[in-house]
Design a protein around this motif. Sequence first.
Motif, PDB file in Angstrom:
ATOM      1  N   GLN A  23       0.816  -1.202   0.000  1.00 19.74           N
ATOM      2  CA  GLN A  23       0.000   0.000   0.000  1.00 19.74           C
ATOM      3  C   GLN A  23       0.858   1.264   0.000  1.00 19.74           C
ATOM      4  O   GLN A  23       1.961   1.290   0.537  1.00 19.74           O
ATOM      5  N   TRP A  24       0.322   2.300  -0.620  1.00 18.44           N
ATOM      6  CA  TRP A  24       0.963   3.618  -0.607  1.00 18.44           C
ATOM      7  C   TRP A  24       0.452   4.375   0.637  1.00 18.44           C
ATOM      8  O   TRP A  24      -0.762   4.513   0.812  1.00 18.44           O
ATOM      9  N   ASN A  25       1.377   4.906   1.456  1.00 15.60           N
ATOM     10  CA  ASN A  25       0.917   5.746   2.563  1.00 15.60           C
ATOM     11  C   ASN A  25       0.829   7.200   2.104  1.00 15.60           C
ATOM     12  O   ASN A  25       1.216   7.545   0.984  1.00 15.60           O
ATOM     13  N   ILE A  26       0.328   8.048   2.952  1.00 15.42           N
ATOM     14  CA  ILE A  26       0.057   9.432   2.569  1.00 15.42           C
ATOM     15  C   ILE A  26       1.348  10.165   2.218  1.00 15.42           C
ATOM     16  O   ILE A  26       1.428  10.869   1.197  1.00 15.42           O
ATOM     17  N   GLU A  27       2.376  10.027   3.039  1.00 22.55           N
ATOM     18  CA  GLU A  27       3.615  10.752   2.785  1.00 22.55           C
ATOM     19  C   GLU A  27       4.269  10.295   1.471  1.00 22.55           C
ATOM     20  O   GLU A  27       4.777  11.102   0.702  1.00 22.55           O
ATOM     21  N   GLU A  28       4.228   8.995   1.236  1.00 20.76           N
ATOM     22  CA  GLU A  28       4.802   8.467  -0.009  1.00 20.76           C
ATOM     23  C   GLU A  28       4.046   9.003  -1.217  1.00 20.76           C
ATOM     24  O   GLU A  28       4.640   9.391  -2.226  1.00 20.76           O
ATOM     25  N   THR A  29       2.700   9.080  -1.103  1.00 22.70           N
ATOM     26  CA  THR A  29       1.890   9.584  -2.202  1.00 22.70           C
ATOM     27  C   THR A  29       2.173  11.060  -2.446  1.00 22.70           C
ATOM     28  O   THR A  29       2.241  11.515  -3.602  1.00 22.70           O
ATOM     29  N   LYS A  30       2.358  11.845  -1.389  1.00 25.33           N
ATOM     30  CA  LYS A  30       2.657  13.267  -1.561  1.00 25.33           C
ATOM     31  C   LYS A  30       4.016  13.458  -2.226  1.00 25.33           C
ATOM     32  O   LYS A  30       4.186  14.327  -3.091  1.00 25.33           O
ATOM     33  N   GLU A  31       4.999  12.649  -1.815  1.00 18.60           N
ATOM     34  CA  GLU A  31       6.298  12.717  -2.475  1.00 18.60           C
ATOM     35  C   GLU A  31       6.178  12.365  -3.963  1.00 18.60           C
ATOM     36  O   GLU A  31       6.781  13.001  -4.826  1.00 18.60           O
ATOM     37  N   PHE A  32       5.377  11.369  -4.223  1.00 16.18           N
ATOM     38  CA  PHE A  32       5.148  10.952  -5.613  1.00 16.18           C
ATOM     39  C   PHE A  32       4.519  12.078  -6.427  1.00 16.18           C
ATOM     40  O   PHE A  32       4.923  12.361  -7.566  1.00 16.18           O
ATOM     41  N   LEU A  33       3.496  12.766  -5.855  1.00 18.36           N
ATOM     42  CA  LEU A  33       2.833  13.860  -6.566  1.00 18.36           C
ATOM     43  C   LEU A  33       3.775  15.047  -6.773  1.00 18.36           C
ATOM     44  O   LEU A  33       3.689  15.740  -7.798  1.00 18.36           O
ATOM     45  N   MET A  34       4.697  15.281  -5.842  1.00 20.50           N
ATOM     46  CA  MET A  34       5.671  16.356  -6.023  1.00 20.50           C
ATOM     47  C   MET A  34       6.594  16.045  -7.214  1.00 20.50           C
ATOM     48  O   MET A  34       6.866  16.917  -8.044  1.00 20.50           O
ATOM     49  N   ILE A  35       7.036  14.803  -7.283  1.00 21.89           N
ATOM     50  CA  ILE A  35       7.890  14.408  -8.413  1.00 21.89           C
ATOM     51  C   ILE A  35       7.112  14.493  -9.726  1.00 21.89           C
ATOM     52  O   ILE A  35       7.618  14.997 -10.738  1.00 21.89           O
ATOM     53  N   ARG A  36       5.861  14.015  -9.675  1.00 17.87           N
ATOM     54  CA  ARG A  36       5.035  14.040 -10.895  1.00 17.87           C
ATOM     55  C   ARG A  36       4.754  15.466 -11.345  1.00 17.87           C
ATOM     56  O   ARG A  36       4.706  15.766 -12.553  1.00 17.87           O
ATOM     57  N   ALA A  37       4.561  16.387 -10.402  1.00 21.77           N
ATOM     58  CA  ALA A  37       4.318  17.793 -10.736  1.00 21.77           C
ATOM     59  C   ALA A  37       5.551  18.407 -11.401  1.00 21.77           C
ATOM     60  O   ALA A  37       5.433  19.209 -12.339  1.00 21.77           O
ATOM     61  N   GLU A  38       6.754  18.045 -10.925  1.00 24.76           N
ATOM     62  CA  GLU A  38       7.977  18.583 -11.510  1.00 24.76           C
ATOM     63  C   GLU A  38       8.116  18.153 -12.979  1.00 24.76           C
ATOM     64  O   GLU A  38       8.642  18.904 -13.798  1.00 24.76           O
ATOM     65  N   LEU A  39       7.664  16.960 -13.296  1.00 30.56           N
ATOM     66  CA  LEU A  39       7.823  16.413 -14.654  1.00 30.56           C
ATOM     67  C   LEU A  39       6.565  16.544 -15.502  1.00 30.56           C
ATOM     68  O   LEU A  39       6.514  15.996 -16.602  1.00 30.56           O
ATOM     69  N   ASP A  40       5.551  17.270 -15.002  1.00 30.13           N
ATOM     70  CA  ASP A  40       4.268  17.305 -15.709  1.00 30.13           C
ATOM     71  C   ASP A  40       4.413  17.893 -17.108  1.00 30.13           C
ATOM     72  O   ASP A  40       3.851  17.359 -18.071  1.00 30.13           O
TER      73      ASP A  40
END
Length: 267
Positions: free
Chosen positions: A30-47
Amino acid sequence: MEGLHHHPLLIPQQQQHISVNVDVGDRFPQWNIEETKEFLMIRAELDQTFMETKRNKLLWGIVSAKMKERGYNRSAEQCKCKWKNLVTRYKGCGTMEPAEAMRQQFPFYNELQAIYDSRNQRVMWAEGEGGVTGLKKKAVQLSSDEEEEDNEESEGNKGIVRKKKKGKISGNIGNNLREILQDFMRKQMEMEMQWREAFVARENERKVKEIEWRQAMEELEKERIMMERRWREREEQRRMREEARAEKRDALITALLNKLRREDHNM
């Protein structure tokens, strides 16, 4: 943050409950909240890079590598699936009622909203520069994964069409080959029939000529026998004539001798 990642049992009960509700459909672990937020930050940088690239497999590999740098071991496919799920839930919050209740159950709404707002701002700026049309704007507003899915589906459809065309061409080639083989076999049979007919005709002609030759030989043999018979008859007649002449000659000679003897005796 680090404690939450390395000691998931220390996560508050409320956060654990939210994480389960959010990530129940994701792949394990499972993805926890902090891991998901880190993931979204990386995804936003590469959007922006995602929106400018048709093939995103390499970019998802970069996302996976950045996640590993931050201590989260996620594959490119897991990151891609996670993004799809998040986008689906984000769009569900905007269409379903009541929206506020849905947003409370989806704690990453603001992060995704920020990504989409940034994307729309880039589109508006590009329109101001005159570089993007309305159709392009609509295309940019789509998520990169949806574009990828459309591309894959389009390519899949093209592949199906190509396979159908290939199958059709193969079928046509097979039909043409079958027709060519049938035509070849038909011509072979016709040639064989013609050859047999010609062979029978030659054989019949040979038999007729042989019969004629034998008849001619028989006629010649009969003629030879008749000529030989005539010759023998002529020879027999000639011999009989010679014998008759010889008898007459002998008789004359005998008569002359007798006459001379009588004359000598009288003298």
